[in-house]
Design an enzyme around this catalytic site. Structure first.
Site, mmCIF file in Angstrom:
data_model
loop_
_atom_site.group_PDB
_atom_site.id
_atom_site.type_symbol
_atom_site.label_atom_id
_atom_site.label_comp_id
_atom_site.label_asym_id
_atom_site.label_seq_id
_atom_site.Cartn_x
_atom_site.Cartn_y
_atom_site.Cartn_z
ATOM 1 C CD GLU A 273 -3.093 -0.727 0.125
ATOM 2 O OE1 GLU A 273 -3.357 0.479 -0.089
ATOM 3 O OE2 GLU A 273 -3.644 -1.672 -0.477
ATOM 4 C CB SER B 284 -50.055 -32.809 30.699
ATOM 5 O OG SER B 284 -51.330 -33.093 30.178
#
Lengths: 227, 780
Positions: free
Chosen positions: B192, B470
């Protein structure tokens, strides 16, 4: 021999009467059941509990033989109880009766001496208890509690871990939680009288810290009796 | 004055006039220049203030990181080798022939050698160390250091399972320059900004070279911006391409270079750079990118990995290795060539690196998966103690009890069940939720908020409030069994039709699921077979308020009206509430609030908060034991027995099915010793499903338990429980060895009188011994 036994029963019944405050004797157990406080905590007692019933009847307060009445009122159930092949036959007799030798130190005892007689720990748990001890020693109670919870995840049913955890909580000033943790520890310490005594001693201190003097006294008595 | 000058000016020549004119321009220029300098100085001061403020203060806000439980290692631990390797793979461990450096693993038969990375935990630092773990069957046989020294316990670093981001948040893992592999800054500079160490923020040389390289190669190989300029652009400026911005960028770059060292600038760049988008989360910095793409910490990256990341700087989406693998590979190899060209690596290293695959973790693998359901629970528990801002900005480390292996098994169980249920009417409309916890510690281990595990919306495990059917029944039986003088597991109860007028004036006529009456049944059978008539009747005998009281003690914090219909589960709970209720039963009557978080550390690793284990005894151990026994029989002879089609019958389990009216909800809640799971299935629009508790939720539960392999429920009776031989048909006292005799537990004193022995003479324990033991027990 049986004469001695009768004298013993009489003595114990007398002692029980003198102890008073039986209500507080049952810590948090909310039970409508006919519980003798702390009855049958060790394996030998439990094994022979069935046969000891006749002896026990007089002291157990509520014990109606309601079963037979119910049986007579209605027809026999249409389906039998499952598992006729005997499910629990071995679960009791195979329970290891590791009666730890009673420590020789005088009362009230230092925890170290008492618990030394109760080392049944494997390496990982022992290592973590050691770490926790060091952390506690340097005043890092949170770190100690955290290490102990790590040990608890490895051995959730090891009462000694719960004992240490209760100890740290007590040192941190959370007596209520210390007592509960010790109770949880007790529920796992069948057959380890030394540890039971330690746990009761801790409960006594926790109760004293909460201002429950009679409860503390009662727990202290149990701590003695266990040895 | 004016007059005087005018008179003087009249004498001036044209030349003088000319000179005067130019002098005026010069003066204007000077004045303007002064203004410009002043303005520029002002601008510079302003920019300088911005630069310094950002650089000297806290440069980034970092979202809190959520970690799974660290995997513990110790001899005797229940852990199979495959699960262990799955976890290592998720943690980004590299398979090597010998585990020499951290993050490496070598497998040799049943022995796994690995080099852990070390980690800072609440309890202290876990060192990086070389371990040898041997497996035997599905447990750890031994643990030692690689030099053979036995080791009591060790733990891996925890898997990062999520973060707490606000919408559109940048996420990053901050790294220090001395933590990154040397190759990274070298490569970055080579690719870069070759003159990074010599320029002053802006490099005319770079711009010229970039122009030259790009025009001569015909492709856009290099940009002209220095690393400093790129940092400034990312840090302070918008993305617009205007001259003003370009000038500001240049000025700020110069200013940064004046104030800060190259090392500081480089470090900031490494942490700032944008490297990918993960949904709403923006991946910034090489630290997070390393985890995000390779599941490895940055220091472990090799040349080919560093080259890939460095190559991505130029265009994170264009070169996204997951979406554009070929393009990314080409770019990576180009970067490697460039590094070789510039002598950063030698040609041998370069050609070796170029042969490597991309090595990106695949989406959906354990390493690269989101757990929105569980993280949602964590977030809710954290919000009680921390401000949102602290959670999204302070980089807190949240340590949870989440078990990624069990989570995966739960997801697979759900998936498998849907496949098995394929073809059922409108099964695609049936949603699910599941919660797995450890009943002994109260820790939540896994959570599914939807049938789609990656779905981040409505969290049904926490928010679906549905009638529990239940599932409520154990509370009724527990209430009864707390009164041993009246109720035992073998007491007769009547399963027959009845009607009762409720307080609200309505007549309530319950029915059994099969619309039949079952006559006289043993009490436990009412629960095991989930008979509505006998159960409701029992509940009415106890009184609805009393049953509701039991539910409260079990941890249910709902204000239900005391209607009889509550006895059959008309009340609604969320799956996590059901887990809390069943946890108390599974844990011997001790209530422990469910927890998902263990501890919180600051970004610097300092202890901040802890969520300790707490426990409170709510029920007598004996009554709970009997209730567990009835629930165990649900699994062996009742509505849950199909579980043993999948789970070995030697594994003792207890649980309860639940089906709400018209099969709108299918529930199952059950547990072994160390695992508790609650499963709910139903439709979001509350429509009918083709499922009962047994045909739906139980199947998920069974599929899960089949792979999760829970420990057998420990059925050692507590002190006040005795085992008695009874006749299986009549429930009357019997004796060992008698035909049809079974052993049942009773609270001491409530068992039927022992029957005559059948096959051998009754032997007696010496009365003295029995009295002695009675005294001993009494004294305890």
């Amino acid at each position: 021999m049986s004469k001695h036994a009768i004298i013993l029963i009489a003595l114990v019944t007398l002692l029980a009467g003198c102890a008073g405050s039986q209500q507080r004797a049952i810590p948090v157990v909310e039970s409508g059941g006919p519980l003798t406080p702390g009855a049958m905590r060790d394996n030998r007692a439990r094994q022979s509990a069935g046969t000891a019933q006749t002896a026990q009847q007089p002291t157990v307060t509520v014990m109606p033989q309601g079963e037979s009445e119910a049986v007579q009122t209605y027809a026999v159930p249409s389906a039998p109880i499952g598992g006729i092949e005997v499910y629990h036959a071995d679960s009791i007799s195979s329970t290891p009766s590791t009666a730890a030798p009673a420590p020789t130190s005088p009362m009230p005892i230092g925890n170290q001496a008492r618990l030394a007689a109760d080392e049944q720990l494997d390496g990982a748990v022992l290592a973590l208890l050691t770490t926790a001890k060091q952390q506690q020693g340097s005043g890092d109670f949170n770190g100690a509690a955290s290490s102990l919870e790590r040990a608890q995840r490895i051995a959730p049913r090891e009462p000694q871990v719960l004992y240490r955890l209760a100890e740290v909580r007590l040192a941190q000033g959370d007596a209520g939680q210390a007592e509960q943790l010790a109770q949880r520890g007790l529920s796992y310490s069948n057959g380890r009288p030394a540890l039971q005594a330690g746990l009761w001693d801790l409960i006594a201190r926790a109760r004293a810290q909460q201002g429950n003097t009679s409860g503390a006294q009662e727990a202290q008595n149990r701590a003695r009796v266990n040895l | 004055m004016t007059r005087k000058s005018t008179s003087r000016s009249s004498k001036k020549t044209a030349n003088q006039r000319k000179a005067r004119t130019s002098g005026r321009w010069l003066g204007l220029f000077v004045k303007l220049s002064i203004v410009a300098v002043v303005v520029l100085a002002g601008v510079l001061m302003y920019l300088d203030a911005i630069v310094q403020e950002k650089f000297s203060g806290k440069r980034w806000t970092v979202p809190a990181k959520v970690y799974a439980r660290p995997l513990e290692l110790f001899a005797g631990q229940k852990l199979n080798k495959q699960d262990f390797l799955t976890e290592l793979n998720a943690l980004g461990y590299r398979n090597e022939s010998s585990a020499k450096s951290s993050g490496a693993v070598a497998v040799n038969g049943n022995t796994v050698e690995l080099h852990t990375r070390g980690f800072q935990f609440y309890e202290g630092a876990e060192p990086a160390q070389a371990l040898r773990v041997s497996f035997s069957g599905s447990s750890v046989a031994s643990l030692a250091l690689s030099n053979g020294t036995p080791l009591a316990v060790a733990r891996l670093e925890p898997l990062l399972v999520g973060g707490l981001y606000p919408a559109h948040q940048e996420d990053r893992i901050l790294v220090r320059l001395d933590q990154v592999p040397d190759l990274l800054p070298q490569a970055l500079i080579a690719v870069e900004d070759r003159d990074f160490y010599t320029h002053h923020g802006v490099s005319l040389k770079s711009i010229a070279r970039a122009l030259w390289v790009n025009t001569s190669s015909g492709s856009l190989r290099q940009g002209g911006s220095t690393l400093t300029q790129q940092l400034v652009k990312n840090f302070f400026l918008s993305n617009e391409r205007t001259l003003t911005r370009k000038v500001t960028e240049a000025l700020m770059s110069l200013l940064i270079e004046v104030h800060y060292s190259k090392a500081e600038i480089l470090e900031a760049y490494l942490n700032e750079v944008f490297l990918g988008q993960d949904g709403q989360r923006a991946v910034h910095g090489f630290g997070l990118a390393s985890q995000y793409f390779f599941s490895q910490p940055l220091p472990e990256l090799k040349l080919h990995q560093v080259a890939l990341l460095v190559g991505m700087v130029k265009g994170p989406s264009y070169y996204n290795p997951r979406r554009q693998p070929e393009r990314a590979l080409e770019r990576r190899n180009l970067v490697i060539d460039l590094l070789a060209e510039q002598g950063v690596v030698d040609t041998e290293q370069a050609s070796h690196a170029k042969k490597q695959p991309l090595g990106i973790t695949t989406r959906g693998s354990l390493a690269n998966t989101t757990y929105p359901g569980f993280v949602d629970l964590v977030k809710r528990q954290l919000r009680e103690d921390y401000r949102d801002q602290d959670l999204t900005e302070e980089g807190l480390r949240i340590f949870t009890s989440f078990d990624p292996i069990l989570q995966r098994k739960a997801e697979e169980a759900l998936d498998k069940t849907y496949k098995q249920l394929a073809g059922r009417k409108e099964i695609d409309k049936v949603e699910s939720a599941m919660l797995v916890s450890n009943p002994e510690t109260g820790e939540v281990l896994a959570l599914l908020g939807s049938r789609l595990p990656r779905y981040a919306g409505f969290n049904r495990a926490l928010d679906a409030l549905r009638p529990i059917g239940s599932l409520v029944k154990p509370a009724i039986y527990l209430t009864a069994l707390e009164q041993p003088s009246q109720y035992t597991l073998t007491r007769y109860i009547q399963d027959e039709s009845f009607s009762v007028k409720s307080q609200n004036g309505k007549v309530w006529t319950p029915q059994n699921y099969d619309r039949k009456e079952h006559g006289t049944v043993f009490l436990y059978q009412g629960l095991a077979q989930s008979y509505n008539l006998s159960t409701a009747k029992l509940g009415l005998e106890m009184g609805v308020p009393r049953v509701l009281q039991t539910l409260r003690k079990l941890g249910v914090e709902r204000d239900w009206p005391a209607y009889p219909s509550m006895l059959l589960g008309a009340g609604s709970l969320t799956p996590i509430e059901v887990a809390g209720m069943y946890q108390t039963i599974a844990n011997g009557g001790f209530n422990t609030p469910l927890r998902a978080i263990r501890s919180v550390l600051t970004a610097e690793g300092e202890p901040l908060g802890r969520y300790p284990y707490t426990v409170e005894q709510r029920f007598d151990a004996g009554a709970i034991y009997l209730t567990q026994e009835a629930m165990r029989r649900v699994m062996t002879e009742g509505t849950g027995r199909s579980v043993y089609n999948r789970v070995p019958s030697s594994v003792v389990l207890a649980g309860k099915t639940g089906t709400s009216n018209d099969s709108r909800d299918s529930w199952f809640a059950g547990f072994g010793q160390d695992l508790l799971a609650v499963v709910w299935m139903g439709r979001d629009d509350n429509g009918q499903t083709p499922l009962t508790g047994a045909s739906g939720a139980l199947q998920v539960w069974a599929n899960f338990m089949q792979t999760a392999a829970p420990s057998s429920l420990n059925m050692t009776p507590p002190g006040n429980v005795v085992m008695a031989w009874v006749d299986a048909y009549s429930g009357l006292g019997s004796a060992k060895g008698c035909p049809g005799a079974v052993q049942m537990p009773y609270i001491g004193g409530s068992e039927p009188l022992a029957g005559e022995s059948c096959d051998k003479p009754a032997y007696e324990i010496a009365p003295v011994e029995s009295v002695k033991s009675w005294i001993r027990s009494w004294l305890n």
